[in-house]
Structures are given as C-alpha cells and as structure tokens.
Write a protein that holds these residues in place. Sequence first.
Motif, PDB file in Angstrom:
ATOM      1  N   GLY A 511      -3.784  -3.584  -3.695  1.00  0.00           N
ATOM      2  CA  GLY A 511      -3.636  -3.038  -2.346  1.00  0.00           C
ATOM      3  C   GLY A 511      -3.481  -1.544  -2.312  1.00  0.00           C
ATOM      4  N   GLY A 512      -3.766  -0.884  -3.425  1.00  0.00           N
ATOM      5  CA  GLY A 512      -3.522   0.547  -3.507  1.00  0.00           C
ATOM      6  C   GLY A 512      -4.590   1.430  -2.898  1.00  0.00           C
ATOM      7  N   VAL A 513      -5.797   0.909  -2.723  1.00  0.00           N
ATOM      8  CA  VAL A 513      -6.884   1.724  -2.169  1.00  0.00           C
ATOM      9  C   VAL A 513      -7.628   0.939  -1.098  1.00  0.00           C
ATOM     10  CG1 VAL A 513      -7.228   3.085  -4.261  1.00  0.00           C
ATOM     11  CG2 VAL A 513      -8.462   0.950  -3.998  1.00  0.00           C
ATOM     12  N   GLY A 514      -8.153   1.680  -0.111  1.00  0.00           N
ATOM     13  CA  GLY A 514      -9.004   1.075   0.897  1.00  0.00           C
ATOM     14  C   GLY A 514      -8.304   0.105   1.817  1.00  0.00           C
ATOM     15  N   VAL A 515      -6.981   0.125   1.851  1.00  0.00           N
ATOM     16  CA  VAL A 515      -6.216  -0.808   2.664  1.00  0.00           C
ATOM     17  C   VAL A 515      -5.392  -0.016   3.675  1.00  0.00           C
ATOM     18  CG1 VAL A 515      -4.368  -2.514   2.670  1.00  0.00           C
ATOM     19  CG2 VAL A 515      -6.112  -2.588   0.887  1.00  0.00           C
ATOM     20  N   THR A 516      -5.454  -0.416   4.928  1.00  0.00           N
ATOM     21  CA  THR A 516      -4.686   0.233   5.984  1.00  0.00           C
ATOM     22  C   THR A 516      -3.600  -0.719   6.469  1.00  0.00           C
ATOM     23  OG1 THR A 516      -6.524   1.626   6.710  1.00  0.00           O
ATOM     24  CG2 THR A 516      -4.782   1.199   8.310  1.00  0.00           C
ATOM     25  N   LEU A 517      -2.350  -0.281   6.321  1.00  0.00           N
ATOM     26  CA  LEU A 517      -1.200  -1.098   6.729  1.00  0.00           C
ATOM     27  C   LEU A 517      -0.302  -0.293   7.657  1.00  0.00           C
ATOM     28  CD1 LEU A 517      -0.342  -2.623   3.211  1.00  0.00           C
ATOM     29  CD2 LEU A 517      -1.706  -3.669   5.031  1.00  0.00           C
ATOM     30  N   THR A 518      -0.917   0.354   8.640  1.00  0.00           N
ATOM     31  CA  THR A 518      -0.173   1.270   9.507  1.00  0.00           C
ATOM     32  C   THR A 518       0.742   0.549  10.485  1.00  0.00           C
ATOM     33  OG1 THR A 518      -2.164   1.354  10.902  1.00  0.00           O
ATOM     34  CG2 THR A 518      -1.813   3.165   9.363  1.00  0.00           C
ATOM     35  N   ALA A 519       0.656  -0.780  10.565  1.00  0.00           N
ATOM     36  CA  ALA A 519       1.614  -1.517  11.393  1.00  0.00           C
ATOM     37  C   ALA A 519       3.010  -1.463  10.792  1.00  0.00           C
ATOM     38  CB  ALA A 519       1.166  -2.973  11.547  1.00  0.00           C
ATOM     39  N   ALA A 520       3.092  -1.136   9.492  1.00  0.00           N
ATOM     40  CA  ALA A 520       4.384  -1.122   8.800  1.00  0.00           C
ATOM     41  C   ALA A 520       5.181   0.131   9.138  1.00  0.00           C
ATOM     42  CB  ALA A 520       4.174  -1.207   7.292  1.00  0.00           C
ATOM     43  N   ARG A 521       6.404  -0.078   9.616  1.00  0.00           N
ATOM     44  CA  ARG A 521       7.306   1.059   9.767  1.00  0.00           C
ATOM     45  C   ARG A 521       8.102   1.274   8.490  1.00  0.00           C
ATOM     46  NH1 ARG A 521      12.632   2.170  11.026  1.00  0.00           N
ATOM     47  NH2 ARG A 521      12.863   4.311  11.794  1.00  0.00           N
ATOM     48  N   ARG A 522       8.118   0.251   7.633  1.00  0.00           N
ATOM     49  CA  ARG A 522       8.848   0.347   6.377  1.00  0.00           C
ATOM     50  C   ARG A 522       7.957  -0.051   5.207  1.00  0.00           C
ATOM     51  NH1 ARG A 522      14.592   0.215   6.382  1.00  0.00           N
ATOM     52  NH2 ARG A 522      15.509   0.262   8.474  1.00  0.00           N
ATOM     53  N   LEU A 523       8.145   0.650   4.106  1.00  0.00           N
ATOM     54  CA  LEU A 523       7.498   0.279   2.846  1.00  0.00           C
ATOM     55  C   LEU A 523       8.590   0.083   1.808  1.00  0.00           C
ATOM     56  CD1 LEU A 523       5.050  -0.083   0.914  1.00  0.00           C
ATOM     57  CD2 LEU A 523       5.120   2.390   0.544  1.00  0.00           C
ATOM     58  N   VAL A 524       8.634  -1.110   1.240  1.00  0.00           N
ATOM     59  CA  VAL A 524       9.596  -1.411   0.184  1.00  0.00           C
ATOM     60  C   VAL A 524       8.883  -1.328  -1.153  1.00  0.00           C
ATOM     61  CG1 VAL A 524      11.030  -3.214  -0.852  1.00  0.00           C
ATOM     62  CG2 VAL A 524      11.055  -2.872   1.633  1.00  0.00           C
ATOM     63  N   MET A 525       9.362  -0.449  -2.027  1.00  0.00           N
ATOM     64  CA  MET A 525       8.829  -0.348  -3.384  1.00  0.00           C
ATOM     65  C   MET A 525       9.734  -1.150  -4.310  1.00  0.00           C
ATOM     66  SD  MET A 525       6.100   1.543  -3.146  1.00  0.00           S
ATOM     67  CE  MET A 525       5.788   1.899  -4.877  1.00  0.00           C
ATOM     68  N   LEU A 532       1.118   8.288 -11.256  1.00  0.00           N
ATOM     69  CA  LEU A 532       1.307   9.067 -10.041  1.00  0.00           C
ATOM     70  C   LEU A 532       0.262   8.700  -9.000  1.00  0.00           C
ATOM     71  CD1 LEU A 532       2.728  11.478  -8.582  1.00  0.00           C
ATOM     72  CD2 LEU A 532       0.973  12.943  -9.581  1.00  0.00           C
ATOM     73  N   VAL A 533      -0.957   8.424  -9.472  1.00  0.00           N
ATOM     74  CA  VAL A 533      -2.042   8.038  -8.566  1.00  0.00           C
ATOM     75  C   VAL A 533      -1.675   6.769  -7.812  1.00  0.00           C
ATOM     76  CG1 VAL A 533      -4.424   7.233  -8.455  1.00  0.00           C
ATOM     77  CG2 VAL A 533      -3.844   9.155  -9.929  1.00  0.00           C
ATOM     78  N   ASP A 534      -1.257   5.740  -8.549  1.00  0.00           N
ATOM     79  CA  ASP A 534      -0.923   4.464  -7.914  1.00  0.00           C
ATOM     80  C   ASP A 534       0.250   4.611  -6.952  1.00  0.00           C
ATOM     81  OD1 ASP A 534      -2.941   3.291  -9.339  1.00  0.00           O
ATOM     82  OD2 ASP A 534      -1.648   2.393 -10.858  1.00  0.00           O
ATOM     83  N   HIS A 535       1.219   5.449  -7.323  1.00  0.00           N
ATOM     84  CA  HIS A 535       2.382   5.650  -6.456  1.00  0.00           C
ATOM     85  C   HIS A 535       1.983   6.329  -5.150  1.00  0.00           C
ATOM     86  CE1 HIS A 535       6.221   7.825  -5.276  1.00  0.00           C
ATOM     87  NE2 HIS A 535       6.521   6.555  -5.177  1.00  0.00           N
ATOM     88  N   LYS A 536       1.202   7.400  -5.236  1.00  0.00           N
ATOM     89  CA  LYS A 536       0.773   8.105  -4.033  1.00  0.00           C
ATOM     90  C   LYS A 536      -0.110   7.209  -3.160  1.00  0.00           C
ATOM     91  CE  LYS A 536       0.922  12.974  -5.482  1.00  0.00           C
ATOM     92  NZ  LYS A 536       1.553  13.476  -4.248  1.00  0.00           N
ATOM     93  N   GLN A 537      -0.990   6.443  -3.799  1.00  0.00           N
ATOM     94  CA  GLN A 537      -1.869   5.566  -3.035  1.00  0.00           C
ATOM     95  C   GLN A 537      -1.068   4.516  -2.281  1.00  0.00           C
ATOM     96  OE1 GLN A 537      -4.972   5.887  -2.452  1.00  0.00           O
ATOM     97  NE2 GLN A 537      -6.062   6.808  -4.143  1.00  0.00           N
ATOM     98  N   ALA A 538      -0.018   3.983  -2.910  1.00  0.00           N
ATOM     99  CA  ALA A 538       0.807   2.972  -2.247  1.00  0.00           C
ATOM    100  C   ALA A 538       1.479   3.549  -1.003  1.00  0.00           C
ATOM    101  CB  ALA A 538       1.861   2.431  -3.220  1.00  0.00           C
ATOM    102  N   LEU A 539       2.027   4.759  -1.121  1.00  0.00           N
ATOM    103  CA  LEU A 539       2.677   5.400   0.025  1.00  0.00           C
ATOM    104  C   LEU A 539       1.690   5.620   1.167  1.00  0.00           C
ATOM    105  CD1 LEU A 539       4.919   8.124  -1.694  1.00  0.00           C
ATOM    106  CD2 LEU A 539       5.537   5.801  -1.060  1.00  0.00           C
TER     107      LEU A 539
END
Length: 601
Positions: A511-525, A532-539
Amino acid sequence: MPVQVELDESSNNVIINTEWRFKELCKSLPGAKWDPSAQQWRIPVSWGACLALRSTFKDDLEIGPRLAQWATNELANRITPANNLRDLETLEDASNEDLFPHQRAGVAFLSTARRALLADEPGLGKTAQAIRSLKKMKENGQDVFPALIVCPNTLKKNWKREFGKWWPDVNVQVVRGSTAQRRKQLEEPADVFVLNWESLRSHSRLAGYGSIALARCKECGGLDDSISENRCEVHKRELNGIDFKAVIADEIHRSKEPKSKQTRALWAATGNADIRFALTGTPIANNVLDLWSILHWISPEEWPSKTRWIDRMINTMLNAFGGMHVLGVKPHMEQEFYASINPRMRRMLKAKVLPWLPEMMFERRDVEMSTKQKKAYEQMRDLMIAELEGGDAVTAPSPLTQTTRLLQFASSFAEMTTDESSGETKMILSSPSCKVDALMDDISNGDFGDDSVAVCAVSRQLIEILSKEMTDAKIPHGLITGAQTDDERQQAIDDFQSGKIKWILFTAQAGGVGVTLTAARRLVMLQRPWSLVDHKQALDRVHRIGSEIHDSIVISDYVTEGTIEERVIQVLETKADNFEQIVRDKAQLLSLLKDDKAGDL
C-alpha cells in the motif's frame, strides 16, 4: 599551452588537446577516454561535460567554434528554460486549465527538459503531469509513440485509468498475465505499453555495467552449452524490438542499484528513446549515491561512469569494516553538482504548492512487551537464539538475521510452522502481540473516536494478526496486502474512501505507492520500515490532494520501549539528513517563510 576543446565531426564527442601533464585531470572527467591513434582525449558531449571542463581547467580552457555553438544552443533551448521552470509554482496554460497550477508548470518543465526527474512530493499528481507532457509534445509535432510505462505492479491499472482521464484518445495496453501472454500483448499494436518492474527482465536483454559478465548462449557468442536462449542475457527480446520514443519510469527509486538485473533491463529496454521521464517523490533512499543510477538512465552521456562521478563529486571514507561511508557532496564541487542536476530535476513541496493541506501532527505511543515476548527478545539479543513454545528454537546465524528477528519479536511473539509442500520450517508471527494488544486497547477506550484510520506495518503477518482481532471484535475493515488481488485491494480502498468502512490495514510495500487514503484523519504506524522511501510513501498515502477535508492529520507511532525499534527511528533521521542535502526541501520552505513574512509587511 591552453587546453583546446572542440566538438568532433560526428558531434558526439568533445576532443581535448592538451599537454601530457594534464593527464590526471583529463582522467578525472567522467567518460573521458584516451585515443592513442589520434593522441587525443575524448569525452561524450553533454552539458555536464562542459561544466566539468570549465570547472577543471578554468581560464586555461580554449573552446572551439563548433563546441561554442553547441553549448550556446543547449543553453538557450534547454538549460535556461528548464532552470526557469524548475522552481516555478504556477503557470497559465489554457490547454491544461484542469490541472493544478504547479502541475501546469511541471508539464512545461518536462516538455522542455525532455529527459528529467520529476521528484515532487508524493500526492502532487506526477502521473497527470507526465501524461499531459507527452500530450503537449505530441501536439507540438514531436514523436512520443510508442511509449513504455514501467511501474509497480499495483499501479498498472491506475496508469490506464489516468490516461483515460488526462488523454482518453490514447490506446493503452496493460501488459499482464503469464510470460507467454505478456509476450503476445507486446506484439499487438498500441500507443502505450504499461509493464511492471518485475517483468522487465523477462522481455528485455540486459545492458552491461562495469565488469559484470553477461550470460551468453551459443548464438550470441557464448561457450557454455547450458546457457539456453531463455537464460541468455544478450538475446534481444520483445521490448528491444520496439523503437520506443518515450519511456516513463514510475517510482524509479526501484532502480537505484546499477548492478541489479532489473535496472539494467530498464536501460536496455529504453533503447534510444529521446524522451525519458523519471518519477519518484523519494529519489534518495540512503545517500546521494542512489541518485547516480537514475541520472545515468536519464542521460548516459552526462553521467557515464559511477566510479569517476564518486571520485569527482562525493566525499567518502572507509568505515571500521572496510566498507564505504558516504559523507555527502564535496563542498567545493557543489556548484558543478547542482548546475548539472538542476536542469534535469524538479521538485515541489506540498507545503509550498498546496498550503491548504492539513498539518501533520506526530505522536509516539510506547508499548511494553508481554512476558514471553520479552523473554524471546532478550534471548535473541544476547544469545542469537530464542526458545519458543513446544521446545522449538529460532536462531540467527548472522547479525542481519538477528536484526530482523529482533524487529519481529519487538512486535509480536512467534511460532515455528512447517510448509506442507516444501517441508521447510519457518518462523511466523503469532499472538500475543504487544502492538496489536495496545492498539485494540486504544480502540476500546475510544481514543480514535469516529475518525477514519489507516494502519501501516512492514509485516503482513502482523497485519493479519490485527485483522483477526478486529474481526473477532466485529470492527469492519479493509486490507491492502500482497495476499489480495488488484480488484480486492481496489474494493477495500473504495469502501474506505466512501466511508463504508472506518478502518483500513496495509503493508508498507503493498500500500505504499499509488494508493490514496485521504479519508483517514489518522495513520497508525505499527512498524516503521528501515527504508526512508517506504516511510515517506506511507505517510503520503493519507497526506495528499484530497486530505484537505481534515483540520489535521495525526500520525501515531507505536514503539516498543527499549528495543531496536528506537534505533530504526534514529537511522531514518540520519537518512533524512542525507535526503535533504540533495532535494534541499528546507531551502524551499525557508523561501516560502520569507515570502510570507514579506507579505505581512
């Protein structure tokens, strides 16, 4: 005697006539070769070569008329226009009024540079910019078809959808299925072929790199009878038979390693394509060396040799184990370094071009391991072996394996299982999981209220443990992992974005690329990836165009106290510093702040 440089009659190389005492200086130029028959040095003609010659020989340089004319044309037609566009935030363009202002400027930059790296932060619409750039170049009479799009497997359908939105008249062939099916699809006529990174090697020969030997069948001059045509790395394949005019490499950080076969398949499949767009919001994963492979693909003439580029541009030292430690760009070479890269690279920040996006707020939630989880962690840390239930034991034969096991035990307990088909014994994560237990407690305590929440982890097994707990608790949720089909993933995304479900769980890879989850107000890691790439992509799945519906985005890190996870956070901070030296995001933000202050006066 001055150093005389001139363009040869083929206009492909710069000839250097100089005294023998300048031998070492000439050797330091990337791509320079000695021609013993003509008693001259030669270097591929490029803007980078011109910068290197001027930087090396300074006032001793005497430029011939043909090279002077070439450099004047290059400066007027590409360098100056591209440099003027690379930092432009907005541009009026009647043909692209449906794009955001920064996207219109990006289209102008790409169509001017022709070969470039678009490094906008994730979520700023790089796909739309690339498609509209091809469309603009086509309308200006340039050949752009056939075109090749290389992207992650999960984004192939997305590229077809994006073409349908931004350039619907184009015939797009998504190449998928078995090798035989893909081969047949590549033989069918199409304007654009969309292929995933992993399939490149099956449909292209490999380009050479350094001293790496290429496997050759008898037909290609090999001597080993066991090398068949299918195993031959020199044999031309389907992609090599197509004269691509344009190639777009999406998420090109996947080709940062020049020795990898995937990278060299991209180089070979590109052929002589004049238009090359590299797309990634994270061009640097570890240090500046990650950039060379991308630059070499964009313009092999400007960046022909990694070794000489490192020797010339990069400060390095040997670490205690004899390996190379990269310190960064040499201070006295920064001017040449950026002068060569700037006309080839554009990067926009969300804070600068989308100031209305909500602020990201970070919080850390500390987690304590269960008793048996802690026991296994400490045994693995101290003895490189941990005792599991039932008398089973898991070992770590190397420090790398030990690190992996420690990260696993920091998240969950584990058990041994035997694969029925292969008979291989494997370790899998199992309950209890301190991470899952902590998150489920926070859910039951109402910490997340009615917010929509996305949950990210590195381990699919950890996501599946959480999914089971949520199912038992009758909490509707969606999944994005490698176990789902494309249609299942898309259905989960659609349900989440529409509000049908409030929770979606995804792995950093799937789910790190090409996925839009803008309905989320929260992201739990639940876990932070080393990359660093995977971390930034997740955010950036939750913080992108569309997230302006929220007043803020809350990022919650679940960190197991006193474990190697705290070291992961430190490593990511170090990598972020290396990333900053190249992309210079802080300089952009400082400029933005200065502009804001000026506006207040």
